[in-house]
Write an enzyme that holds these catalytic residues in place. Structure first.
Site: not given
Ligand code: ATP
Ligand code: MG
Length: 138
Positions: A10, A50, A92, A113, A116, A127
């Protein structure tokens, strides 16, 4: 059991110069790269990627962030790729991530973070196809 997953390094991680170290950790964990590109998403493209999170409160922030700078997108191959990659990246929220995981090492916050990882075989395929044509994956 899946053998392919999709990842992005990212904008927070690319801008801090962590790209090489993250790719090194991914390769040392046994993943091989089947497709890869350095690309900057438009705001609209990040919103489309997203779209599944459209109703979440953090959607606007997430789309702004993911279109704020270049990313590395890649398709990775390994036995049990989806689950093993999520173990490698950690929770996450980096505050909850296991020691040694990519997010523990390189991520600053739940929003920024570092990486992805796809959450299912089906989403890994969707994706990967969002970023790569058949000519770009091997
Ligand atoms: P990713 O899909 O990026 O691998 P993930 O599967 O661990 O991450 P998801 O629940 O799919 O988490 O959320 C997608 C992305 O949205 C997260 O990686 C993070 O960048 C962002 N995100 C998730 N929760 C929050 C939050 N509470 N506040 C801000 N950003 C968030
Ligand atoms: Mg995710």
């Amino acid at each position: 059991m899946s053998n392919r997953t999709f990842t992005m390094i990212k904008p927070d991680a690319t801008s801090k110069g962590y790209t090489g170290a993250i790719l090194d950790q991914i390769i040392k964990a046994g993943f091989s790269i089947k497709a890869m590109k350095w690309i900057k998403l438009s705001h609209a493209q990040a919103g489309e990627f997203y779209a599944v999170h459209k109703e979440r409160v953090f959607y606007g922030e997430l789309v702004d962030f993911m279109s704020s700078g270049p990313i590395v997108a890649a398709i990775l191959e390994k036995d049990n790729a989806v689950a093993d990659f999520r173990t490698l990246i950690g929770a996450t929220n980096p505050a909850n991530a296991e020691e040694g995981t990519i997010r523990k090492r390189f991520a600053a916050s739940i929003g920024e973070n570092a990486v992805h990882g796809s959450d299912s075989d089906e989403n890994a395929a969707i994706e990967g196809s969002f970023f790569f044509s058949g000519l770009e994956r091997f």
